[in-house]
Design a protein around this motif. Structure first.
Motif, short mmCIF file in Angstrom:
data_model
loop_
_atom_site.label_atom_id
_atom_site.label_comp_id
_atom_site.label_asym_id
_atom_site.label_seq_id
_atom_site.Cartn_x
_atom_site.Cartn_y
_atom_site.Cartn_z
N SER A 295 72.42 -0.14 97.95
CA SER A 295 71.52 -0.29 99.10
C SER A 295 72.17 -1.08 100.23
CB SER A 295 70.22 -0.96 98.65
OG SER A 295 70.47 -2.27 98.18
N SER A 296 73.00 -2.05 99.89
CA SER A 296 73.69 -2.82 100.92
C SER A 296 74.69 -1.94 101.68
CB SER A 296 74.42 -4.02 100.28
OG SER A 296 73.50 -4.89 99.67
N ALA A 297 75.36 -1.06 100.96
CA ALA A 297 76.29 -0.14 101.63
C ALA A 297 75.57 0.75 102.62
CB ALA A 297 77.03 0.69 100.58
N ALA A 302 74.33 1.89 108.36
CA ALA A 302 73.37 2.06 109.45
C ALA A 302 73.67 1.13 110.61
CB ALA A 302 71.96 1.80 108.92
N ALA A 303 74.32 -0.02 110.33
CA ALA A 303 74.69 -0.97 111.39
C ALA A 303 76.01 -0.61 112.04
CB ALA A 303 74.76 -2.38 110.81
N GLY A 304 76.63 0.47 111.60
CA GLY A 304 77.90 0.88 112.18
C GLY A 304 79.09 0.10 111.67
N VAL A 305 78.99 -0.50 110.49
CA VAL A 305 80.08 -1.26 109.89
C VAL A 305 80.72 -0.42 108.80
CG1 VAL A 305 80.69 -3.36 108.63
CG2 VAL A 305 78.91 -3.43 110.37
N ALA A 306 82.05 -0.35 108.84
CA ALA A 306 82.78 0.46 107.86
C ALA A 306 82.77 -0.24 106.51
CB ALA A 306 84.22 0.67 108.32
N VAL A 307 82.18 0.41 105.51
CA VAL A 307 82.16 -0.06 104.13
C VAL A 307 82.36 1.16 103.24
CG1 VAL A 307 80.65 -2.04 104.60
CG2 VAL A 307 79.64 0.18 103.99
N LEU A 353 76.86 -6.85 111.03
CA LEU A 353 76.32 -6.89 109.67
C LEU A 353 75.20 -7.91 109.58
CD1 LEU A 353 77.38 -5.27 107.16
CD2 LEU A 353 78.42 -7.40 106.40
N HIS A 354 75.42 -9.07 110.17
CA HIS A 354 74.42 -10.13 110.11
C HIS A 354 73.21 -9.81 110.97
CE1 HIS A 354 77.50 -13.41 108.72
NE2 HIS A 354 77.22 -12.52 107.80
N ASP A 355 73.40 -9.06 112.04
CA ASP A 355 72.27 -8.73 112.90
C ASP A 355 71.24 -7.86 112.20
OD1 ASP A 355 73.27 -10.20 115.00
OD2 ASP A 355 74.22 -8.50 116.01
N VAL A 356 71.65 -7.12 111.18
CA VAL A 356 70.69 -6.32 110.41
C VAL A 356 70.25 -7.05 109.15
CG1 VAL A 356 71.55 -4.13 111.30
CG2 VAL A 356 72.52 -5.06 109.20
N GLY A 357 70.62 -8.33 109.03
CA GLY A 357 70.13 -9.15 107.93
C GLY A 357 70.92 -9.06 106.64
#
Length: 781
Positions: A295-297, A302-307, A353-357
Motif C-alpha cells: 500500500s505504501s508503494a 500516486a505522489a509521483g515518487v519512483a519506488v 513523499l511526506h506531503d502525502v503523509g
C-alpha cells in the motif's frame, strides 16, 4: 491430496523441515511456567493450598448432578474433536498425524510419571500433580492436550476453536467434581503443551512457504510470467527471490507464519523502546508488514515518487507473495560526480513523499537510487509508515541528511536540504534530531566515531543562535532501565527481610487515632502546595480550586514519574486561568525552584538544630540526622562528579533558572507573596512530617522530631529523581533505610512506611481521580 506448502515439489535444499521460533519460545515458556508451579508447591505449600481452596469441589445435589452431566458432554465433545482432528490429519497431513500420535504417547508417559512423582513426594506437590486419587483426571488431560498441540492446529484453524472450548469444558467439569484441583488443571495443560511442543521442535514441521513452482504458477495466473527463482535474501519466515519476465527483472517476496516469532519480538521491542510518535504503529506480523509495504508503494507512486512498482500481491495458502518491479538506476553511494545532484533530487522526492503523509522509515544511502533522467527514487519500503506524523517525517529528513553527508560531505548535504526540502532554511527541530538514537541502524553505524553530526550541526546553526530542545524519542532511557533493575534487586532483598518479620502482626497493634492523624497530615500537604502556586502566579486564583488541582495530581502520580504529571497539570490549569504557555510554565517553574531551595534550607537547619539540647549547650548536629544528610550529600556529590551527569544537569537546570529567575525576583520584591509561598512550603513539608510522625506513633515507635524531618526530606528528594510513578519503590527504600539507620527495628520500619505511604500516596489517589474528573467537566484543566 496435499495442501499448499506440504507435499509439493520444490527446489532442492529449500523444502527441509523447519523449527518455528514461536514453537521454541512456547516450549520454553510452558516448561518455565511448569517449573515455577512445581517450585511453588515445594517452597510455598500454603500458597498452593490457598489457590486450591479458592474453587472447592461441588458436594451436594442437584448441582453435582448438573456438573456430572456437563462432564459427560464435555468428554464426548473432546473425544469427537480428537477423532475429527485425527481424520483430518490422516487425509491431508499425514506427518502431522504421526506427530500427534507420538505426542499422545509422550503425554501419557509424562502424565503417569507426574502422578507417580506426586504420590512419592506427597504434600502440596501431590495436590498439584495428582489431585484427588479417586478418579483423577490428570493423565487424560495431559494426553488430550499433547495430541492437539502435536497435531499443529495452526495449519487447520477451523478446528482450533472447538478444541479449546472442549478442553476448557472438560477442565471446568473435572475441577467442579473434584477430579482435579485448580493447580492440577494448570499443571495438566502445561505438561501436555510441553509434550506436544517437544515433538514439534524435535521433529520439525513442514514449511508453510509454498514451493517455487507453486509461486510461479500463482504469479502466472496474475499475469506475471517469470522464469527460475533465485534466492537473494532469506531469514526466519522471510524469503526474497529475484527472477525475470519478458519486461525485465522481478523481485518476489514470500512471507509465511513459520518465523513470525522473530519479527514479532524485534518489532515489539522497537515499539516498546521508542514512542509511538517515532515508530508509528508498526505491524507486528510479517504478513501485515508486506501488506503495508504494498500500500505504501501505491501511495508513493500516486505522489509521483519512483519506488518499486507492485505487480501482484497474492495469498498462497498461509503465505503471502509480493511481486515488484525493482528500480533501475545507480545507488547514491556509487553515483560519483552525480551524487550531489542525486541527493538534491532525493530531498525533492522525499518532500513529495511526506506531503502525502508517507514516511520511508529507514532511509540509508543504499535505499536512494539515482535514475537515468537525474531524478531520484527510493527502494526497500519495508519500514514505510502511511499517515506518518511530523516527527516521523522529520526523522526521515534527518536520516537522509546524515546518510547523504557520509557520501557528499556535510556542506553539500545541508545545502541540498535547504534547497529542496525546507525551502531555504533548515528547521531548528531538524538540528535537534541530529543524535545517534534518531538514525536508522545502518546510518548510525556509518557515522560512529566520525564528526558528521557535529559538522552538520555547524552547517545548520541558525544566525541568531536559536536552538530547540531535542524531542524525547525513547520511552525508556538507559537510566530508567538501570533504575528498574536496581529496584528489582532491592525488592528481592526486601522480600528476604519480609520473610523474617510479621507485618500483619504489627498492623494489628496500630493505634487508629494516630493513623487518622497521618491521613489528616496528608490532606494538609495539598493546601500547602496550592498556597505555593497561588503565591507565584500574577493573577488571582481560587485557593479551593487550586487545592483541587493539587489533589488531582495525586492520581496522576500513579501513571507518571514524580513531578511530571504534577507540573503538566498545573501548567494546563494556569493556561485555563488565562496565562500564556510561557507564563504558566514560568510560574510552575518558580514554585518548584522555591520549594527545592526552601526544602534544602530546612534540611540543613534541621541537621544542626537536632544537636541543641536543654541539658547542655551544644551546636553539634545529631549523629542520626547527620548520618542521613551526609549520605545524601555523598550520593549527590558522586553523581555530580560524573561528567555526563553534570552536563545533563546543566542542560536541564539552565533553562529552568533562566525562565524562572525574573518571576522569582518579582516575588522577592513583594513580601506578602513571599510569605505566602514560604508558608505554603512549610505547611506542605509539615503535613508530610506530621503524617510520618503519626505513623511512627501509631506503632509505638519513638523518634526525635528532627530525625523524622531529616528522614522524610531525604526520602522525598530520592523519590523526586526516581523515574517510577510517585517515586514508587525508591521512597519506600529510602524511608526504611533512614529509619533503620536511626535504630528503628526492621519490622516496625516496614509497618510504619506502609502506613505512611498508604496515607500519603494510595488513599489520595482515588480522591484525586474524582477531583480530576470534576475539573475536566468544568473545563478547568
Amino acid at each position: 491430496m496435499t495442501g499448499p506448502g506440504e507435499g509439493a515439489p520444490s527446489a532442492p535444499g529449500l523444502r527441509q523441515r523447519v523449527r518455528r521460533p514461536n514453537d521454541v519460545a512456547g516450549l520454553a515458556t510452558a516448561a518455565a511456567a511448569l517449573a515455577v508451579l512445581v517450585l511453588a508447591a515445594v517452597q510455598a505449600p500454603e500458597a498452593v493450598g490457598a489457590v486450591v481452596g479458592v474453587v472447592p469441589a461441588v458436594a451436594g445435589d442437584p448441582l453435582r448432578t448438573v456438573f456430572s452431566v456437563a462432564s459427560a458432554v464435555a468428554s464426548l465433545a473432546l473425544l469427537g474433536v480428537l477423532l475429527t482432528v485425527a481424520v483430518d490429519a490422516a487425509r491431508h497431513r499425514r506427518t502431522a498425524l504421526l506427530h500427534a500420535l507420538v505426542a499422545l504417547v509422550l503425554g501419557l508417559v509424562t502424565g503417569a510419571a507426574a502422578e507417580r512423582l506426586g504420590d512419592a513426594v506427597g504434600g502440596a506437590l501431590a495436590v498439584v500433580l495428582t489431585g484427588p486419587r479417586d478418579d483423577a483426571a490428570l493423565v487424560p488431560v495431559v494426553a488430550a492436550v499433547a495430541f492437539l498441540v502435536g497435531a499443529d492446529l495452526q495449519r487447520r484453524r477451523r478446528w482450533g476453536q472447538p478444541a479449546r472450548w472442549a478442553v476448557l469444558g472438560a477442565l471446568v467439569s473435572a475441577v467442579a467434581l473434584g477430579n482435579l484441583t485448580v493447580a492440577g488443571a494448570f499443571a495438566g495443560v502445561l505438561l501436555g503443551a510441553v509434550a506436544g511442543l517437544t515433538v514439534r521442535v524435535a521433529a520439525g514441521v513442514p514449511p508453510a512457504r509454498p514451493a517455487d513452482d507453486v509461486v510461479r504458477a500463482e504469479l502466472a495466473r496474475a499475469g506475471v510470467h517469470v522464469g527460475a527463482l533465485r534466492v537473494a535474501e532469506q531469514t526466519a519466515g522471510f524469503l526474497r527471490f529475484t527472477a525475470a519476465d519478458a519486461t525485465g527483472d522481478v523481485t518476489i517476496t514470500v512471507v509465511d507464519p513459520d518465523g513470525r516469532g522473530v519479527p514479532f519480538v524485534r518489532r515489539a521491542g522497537r515499539a516498546l523502546r521508542f514512542r509511538t510518535s517515532v515508530v508509528g504503529r508498526p505491524s507486528l506480523t510479517q504478513r501485515g508488514g508486506l501488506e503495508r509495504q504494498a500500500s505504501s508503494a501505491a501511495l508513493a507512486a500516486a505522489a509521483g515518487v519512483a519506488v518499486p512498482r507492485v505487480l501482484a500481491l497474492l495469498s498462497v495458502g498461509p503465505a503471502l507473495v509480493l511481486a515488484e518491479r525493482p528500480l533501475t538506476g545507480t545507488p547514491l553511494p556509487a553515483a560519483g560526480e552525480c551524487a550531489e545532484q542525486g541527493l538534491a533530487a532525493a530531498f525533492a522526492a522525499l518532500r513529495r513523499l511526506h506531503d502525502v503523509g508517507l514516511a520511508h522509515g529507514s532511509l540509508a544511502p543504499d535505499c536512494v537510487v539515482v535514475l537515468s533522467d537525474g531524478e531520484a527514487g527510493f527502494r526497500d519500503l519495508r519500514s514505510a509508515q502511511p499517515a506518518a506524523g511530523d516527527l516521523q517525517r522529520d526523522l526521515d529528513a534527518v536520516a537522509l541528511l546524515v546518510g547523504g553527508a557520509t557520501v557528499v560531505g556535510a556542506g553539500p548535504a545541508a545545502s541540498a536540504l535547504r534547497a529542496e526540502y525546507t525551502a531555504g532554511s533548515a528547521a531548528p527541530r531538524l538540528t535537534a534530531l541530529l543524535q545517534p538514537v534518531a538514525l536508522p541502524p545502518a546510518v548510525r553505524r556509518s557515522v560512529r566515531g566520525a564528526e558528521v553530526l557535529a559538522d552538520l550541526r555547524k552547517e545548520l546553526a541558525q544566525p541568531d543562535g536559536t536552538t530547540v530542545a531535542a524531542p524525547r524519542l525513547e520511552r525508556f532511557s538507559v537510566r530508567a532501565i538501570l533504575t528498574v533493575a536496581a529496584s528489582t534487586v532491592a525488592a528481592l532483598l526486601l522480600a528476604s527481610q519480609l520473610s523474617q518479620v510479621s507485618i500483619v502482626e504489627s498492623l494489628r497493634r496500630a493505634e487508629v487515632p494516630w493513623l487518622l492523624a497521618a491521613v489528616g497530615g496528608s490532606a494538609v500537604t495539598y493546601v500547602g502546595a496550592a498556597l505555593v502556586l497561588v503565591a507565584f502566579v500574577p493573577t488571582a486564583l481560587s485557593l479551593g480550586r487550586t487545592t483541587q488541582v493539587q489533589l488531582a495530581t495525586a492520581w496522576l502520580t500513579l501513571v507518571t514519574p514524580p513531578t511530571v504529571g504534577h507540573v503538566g497539570l498545573n501548567i494546563r490549569y494556569l493556561q485555563r486561568a488565562g496565562l500564556t504557555v510561557t507564563g504558566a510554565a514560568a510560574s510552575v517553574a518558580v514554585s518548584q525552584l522555591a520549594t527545592v531551595a526552601v526544602t534544602v534550607a530546612i534540611l540543613l537547619v534541621v541537621a544542626w538544630a537536632s544537636g541543641v539540647s536543654t541539658s547542655r549547650l551544644s551546636l553539634v548536629p545529631s549523629s542520626d540526622v547527620l548520618l542521613v544528610v551526609l549520605g545524601a550529600v555523598v550520593v549527590v556529590g558522586l553523581l555530580i562528579a560524573v561528567a555526563p551527569v553534570r552536563r545533563m544537569l546543566g542542560r536541564r537546570l539552565e533553562p529552568l533558572v533562566r525562565q524562572s529567575l525574573p518571576q522569582l525576583l518579582a516575588a522577592v520584591s513583594e513580601p506578602c507573596r513571599l510569605l505566602t509561598a514560604l508558608g505554603g512550603i512549610l505547611l506542605q513539608n509539615a503535613g508530610y512530617v506530621l503524617a510520618l510522625d503519626a505513623s511512627l506513633r501509631a506503632f509505638d515507635v519513638s523518634v526525635a522530631l528532627p530525625t523524622v524531618i531529616g528522614v522524610y526530606l531525604v526520602a522525598s528528594t530520592v523519590g523526586s529523581v526516581a523515574p517510577t510513578p510517585g517515586g514508587l519503590g525508591a521512597v519506600e527504600a529510602a524511608l526504611i533505610g533512614g529509619l533503620t539507620a536511626t535504630g528503628v527495628p526492621v519490622s516496625a520500619a516496614l509497618a510504619v512506611v506502609l502506613a505512611f505511604r498508604t496515607a500519603t500516596f494510595w488513599l489520595p489517589a482515588p480522591v484525586g481521580w474524582l477531583a480530576f474528573v470534576r475539573l475536566q467537566r468544568r473545563h478547568l484543566v
